[in-house]
Design an enzyme around this catalytic site. Structure first.
Site, mmCIF file in Angstrom:
data_model
loop_
_atom_site.group_PDB
_atom_site.id
_atom_site.type_symbol
_atom_site.label_atom_id
_atom_site.label_comp_id
_atom_site.label_asym_id
_atom_site.label_seq_id
_atom_site.Cartn_x
_atom_site.Cartn_y
_atom_site.Cartn_z
ATOM 1 N N ASP A 1 0.876 -1.161 0.000
ATOM 2 C CA ASP A 1 0.000 0.000 0.000
ATOM 3 C C ASP A 1 0.919 1.219 0.000
ATOM 4 O OD1 ASP A 1 -1.684 2.096 0.574
ATOM 5 O OD2 ASP A 1 -2.135 1.443 2.626
ATOM 6 N N LYS B 1 2.829 10.734 -4.345
ATOM 7 C CA LYS B 1 1.907 9.813 -5.011
ATOM 8 C C LYS B 1 0.913 10.568 -5.901
ATOM 9 C CE LYS B 1 -1.802 6.627 -3.700
ATOM 10 N NZ LYS B 1 -2.350 5.854 -2.582
ATOM 11 N N GLU C 1 -7.839 0.492 -4.153
ATOM 12 C CA GLU C 1 -7.790 0.484 -2.685
ATOM 13 C C GLU C 1 -9.102 0.029 -2.024
ATOM 14 O OE1 GLU C 1 -6.099 4.318 -1.769
ATOM 15 O OE2 GLU C 1 -4.187 3.748 -2.664
ATOM 16 N N ASP D 1 -13.441 5.448 1.811
ATOM 17 C CA ASP D 1 -12.015 5.445 2.165
ATOM 18 C C ASP D 1 -11.454 6.852 1.975
ATOM 19 O OD1 ASP D 1 -9.305 5.023 2.390
ATOM 20 O OD2 ASP D 1 -9.149 3.597 0.733
#
Ligand code: AMP
Length: 494
Positions: free
Chosen positions: A2, A64, A141, A162
């Site tokens: 992750d 990211k 995810e 999320d």
């Protein structure tokens, strides 16, 4: 693995059980940070985090979210792109995994936000390559969270919300009999816990300006201290109703040193961030609409991602789901744990689970100079491959130009351009050539486009990445574009 916006985690499957791998400091999460020092060193994870306060300009956050862009950080002779930063963090995770397992690690399943674009996905795969890792699969995810939540339940529909440091992903997922079936997915790739921190920073900056007549906006070091204090305050306000913010010697003003001494209440914080909370509503409503589900169809709600621990988020989700009590788990390590189940499926170790994931955006091409003709509708289960026949617009059109776009708008110019392909054609009256366009969305949600003239057998193909997008954008801006002719649906009457 992750690779998170703020923190990363790695999990491994040992005898059917998931273990989160500790890093060299014994922690189960590792900061996704890289820093360039004045001495020309490159620091990674905890070492980078420790000096972030004194070196904020060269400790870039949230690399990211910069994948697939031209962003870079340069100091002296060292120059790092977002892909390089991701590669360095992934290499560190790999080292930690190797130290823990005592053997080389060559393959990985990587989790990505469901809303990650194709070029961002391709960039992450390349970053993993730099870290010596072969990517077996990219997993979205929220799908990973659903895998970790456990598909071995009675048939049920779960809403997964999320909210991480930089992105919001919402998925409506069917579970049961070992199958995780993504019914719809939506998100906001520019909304995360960091935005809540920034609101506190802006609020405090304004306070300091009013009280001390000092403008901190250009002060890198002060802003960095404010950011760290803001994040800590936000986290504390998830449990407490008020939090003290004390930053002595924050700056020097006309009257001497500026000491920040403020208290922030949860109520004030929620007022400052009300519009951010409102933005969480849209993806929830959209997944329900896309899946043609009503609230009554949702059996469970799972909140995950650090920022979903803010009480206001829980309240909003309760309101949006008719009072359902959200389950706040299975954190920590939910994303990495789910990813490792997917790895187990791919290597044959896990036999009783299946993941059917869905594409977040529609893929189409521009036809009749302006309209989007969709090839793959959003929320189609992938891998998927769709072909359609098109034809020319004008007599003796010398080339077929394929403008590939991603998005839901009918007006192609308002969707995101992914690529422009050109295929030379022999002279023929309009409507005669048979041009087959194939969109192939592979198991990683990476997109391959092929255009083929069925008359001559000539074809041209491309895999969508940042380079194809940049080339296409440049062509669209250039004067050559005006002279190029696109395609028309083969069914069109001329
Ligand atoms: P993740 O990527 O899931 O680790 O989420 C990171 C984000 O969650 C960061 O913005 C953190 O500041 C935020 N976060 C972590 N814990 C909490 C908490 N208890 N309350 C509010 N935000 C939190």
């Amino acid at each position: 693995m992750d690779f998170g916006t703020t923190n990363s985690a790695v999990a491994v499957l040992e005898g059917g059980e998931v273990s989160l791998i500790p890093n060299a400091q014994g922690a189960h999460t590792t900061p996704s940070l890289v820093a360039l020092t004045a001495e020309g060193d490159v620091l990674v994870d905890t070492a980078a985090e420790r000096q972030a306060l004194t070196n904020p300009g060269y400790t870039p956050r949230a690399a990211k979210l910069k994948l697939g862009t031209g962003w870079r950080v340069t100091r002296g002779d060292i120059r790092l792109t977002a892909e390089d930063v991701a590669g360095l963090v992934l290499a560190r995770l790999r080292q930690d995994a190797e130290a823990y397992l005592g053997c080389p690690v060559t393959d990985a399943v990587l989790a990505v936000p469901a809303g990650f674009r194709r070029d961002q996905r391709a960039a992450l795969v390349r970053a993993a390559g730099q870290a010596g890792l072969n990517v077996l699969r990219l997993i979205n995810e929220p799908s990973a969270v659903a895998m970790a939540y456990g598909p071995h339940r009675d048939d049920c529909t779960v809403l997964i919300f999320d909210l991480g440091g930089g992105t919001l992903d919402v998925s409506l997922i069917g579970l049961g009999d070992g199958v995780v079936y993504v019914k719809a997915t939506a998100g906001d790739s520019r909304l995360g816990g960091d935005d809540w921190d920034l609101r506190i920073v802006e609020h405090l900056t304004e306070r300091v300006r009013r009280r001390h007549g000092v403008d901190l906006t250009g002060d890198f070091a002060a802003t960095q201290r404010l950011r760290e204090a803001a994040e800590a305050a936000k986290i504390e306000l998830s449990a407490a109703h008020t939090t003290p913010l004390r930053l002595p010697y924050l700056a020097i003003g006309p009257d001497g040193p500026v000491h920040l001494e403020e208290d922030l209440t949860r109520e004030e914080f929620e007022t400052l961030t009300r519009d951010l909370l409102e933005r969480c509503r849209t993806p929830v409503e959209r997944v329900l609409a896309d899946a043609e589900h009503t609230l009554a169809d949702i059996d469970r709600v799972v909140l995950t991602g650090g920022a979903a621990r803010m009480p206001a988020v829980g309240d909003l989700i309760r309101r949006l789901t008719d009072g359902r009590e959200p389950y706040r788990g299975p954190i920590p390590g939910a994303v990495a744990s789910g990813a490792v189940f997917q790895a187990g499926i791919l290597t044959g170790e896990v036999k009783d689970m299946t993941l059917l994931d869905a594409t977040p955006y529609s893929i189409g091409i521009e036809t009749n100079e302006g309209t989007t003709t969709k090839l793959i509708e959003r929320n189609t289960t992938f891998p998927t491959k769709r072909s359609e026949i098109f034809t020319t617009h004008t007599d003796h059109q010398p080339t077929a130009v394929l403008h590939v776009v991603e998005g839901e708008r009918e007006d192609a110019a308002r969707n995101r351009t992914l690529a422009v392909l050109e295929l030379a054609l022999p002279p023929a009256p309009r409507g005669v050539p048979q041009i087959e366009v194939t969109a192939d969305c592979d198991a990683n949600s990476i997109l391959h486009i092929t255009v083929r003239d069925l008359g001559t057998g000539n074809e041209t193909a491309v895999t969508i990445d940042q380079a194809t997008m940049e080339r296409a954008a440049a062509l669209l801006r250039s004067s050559r574009w005006a002279g190029l002719r696109g395609l028309a649906p083969a069914t069109q009457a001329f």
